[in-house]
Write an enzyme that holds these catalytic residues in place. Structure first.
Site, mmCIF file in Angstrom:
data_model
loop_
_atom_site.group_PDB
_atom_site.id
_atom_site.type_symbol
_atom_site.label_atom_id
_atom_site.label_comp_id
_atom_site.label_asym_id
_atom_site.label_seq_id
_atom_site.Cartn_x
_atom_site.Cartn_y
_atom_site.Cartn_z
ATOM 1 N N SER A 125 -20.329 0.852 9.015
ATOM 2 C CA SER A 125 -19.418 1.392 8.012
ATOM 3 C C SER A 125 -20.159 2.253 7.007
ATOM 4 O O SER A 125 -21.367 2.123 6.830
ATOM 5 C CB SER A 125 -18.730 0.232 7.277
ATOM 6 O OG SER A 125 -17.954 0.723 6.201
ATOM 7 N N HIS A 126 -19.412 3.087 6.323
ATOM 8 C CA HIS A 126 -19.971 3.879 5.222
ATOM 9 C C HIS A 126 -20.219 3.016 3.991
ATOM 10 O O HIS A 126 -20.945 3.413 3.091
ATOM 11 C CB HIS A 126 -19.003 5.001 4.847
ATOM 12 C CG HIS A 126 -19.006 6.116 5.823
ATOM 13 N ND1 HIS A 126 -18.348 6.049 7.027
ATOM 14 C CD2 HIS A 126 -19.601 7.326 5.782
ATOM 15 C CE1 HIS A 126 -18.532 7.175 7.671
ATOM 16 N NE2 HIS A 126 -19.293 7.968 6.942
ATOM 17 N N SER A 127 -19.621 1.858 3.940
ATOM 18 C CA SER A 127 -19.692 0.992 2.760
ATOM 19 C C SER A 127 -20.256 -0.373 3.132
ATOM 20 O O SER A 127 -19.670 -1.089 3.956
ATOM 21 C CB SER A 127 -18.283 0.828 2.170
ATOM 22 O OG SER A 127 -18.249 -0.211 1.228
ATOM 23 N N SER B 295 -19.090 10.003 10.307
ATOM 24 C CA SER B 295 -20.502 9.941 10.679
ATOM 25 C C SER B 295 -20.940 8.557 11.141
ATOM 26 O O SER B 295 -21.959 8.436 11.823
ATOM 27 C CB SER B 295 -21.390 10.411 9.525
ATOM 28 O OG SER B 295 -21.288 9.536 8.424
ATOM 29 N N LEU C 168 -15.465 5.359 10.587
ATOM 30 C CA LEU C 168 -14.971 6.725 10.781
ATOM 31 C C LEU C 168 -16.097 7.733 10.606
ATOM 32 O O LEU C 168 -17.183 7.394 10.140
ATOM 33 C CB LEU C 168 -13.836 7.037 9.794
ATOM 34 C CG LEU C 168 -14.110 6.761 8.311
ATOM 35 C CD1 LEU C 168 -14.651 7.984 7.603
ATOM 36 C CD2 LEU C 168 -12.837 6.293 7.640
#
Length: 123
Positions: free
Chosen positions: A8-10, A70, A68
């Site tokens: 994840s990005h987070s 990258s 989602l």
């Protein structure tokens, strides 16, 4: 048992999704969150993903579930015959994968269970 990595990005979002999936699907499944960057920022880190794969790999293969953008590209860097990337809704796919892995399903069956989450309706 098949391992699962949330990409994840987070970092906090990945950690909370992993916690929820473990609570629903069982804490015995090798599950790791690889979210954010090394300094805690938003983004994806190949180093964190590599470490998470190593952490959960029990010899049966690993499913990567990206959120989602990258994170998908980062996950694809690791794709091979033993590390599969799931194109699934992040939370629903994660829970389906964890439940399937928890009952001892094969790598391909865990991926298929995660992919089924794409068609589950809420109403």
């Amino acid at each position: 048992m098949v391992g699962i990595v949330l990409v994840s990005h987070s970092g906090p979002m990945a950690a909370e999704a992993a916690l929820l999936a473990a609570q629903i699907g069982g804490t015995n499944v090798p599950l790791a969150a690889a979210g954010g960057t090394e300094d805690g920022g938003l983004g994806t880190s190949p180093d964190l993903v590599a470490a998470a794969i190593e952490e959960v790999d029990r010899g049966e293969g690993v499913i990567l579930i990206p959120d989602l953008g990258s994170s998908v590209l980062t996950a694809l860097l690791f794709a091979d015959e033993r590390v599969l990337v799931a194109d699934v809704p992040f939370l629903e796919g994660t829970i389906s994968a964890v439940v399937s892995a928890g009952v001892g399903s094969s790598l391909r069956d865990v991926l298929a269970a995660a992919e089924e989450a794409r068609t589950v309706r809420k109403f």
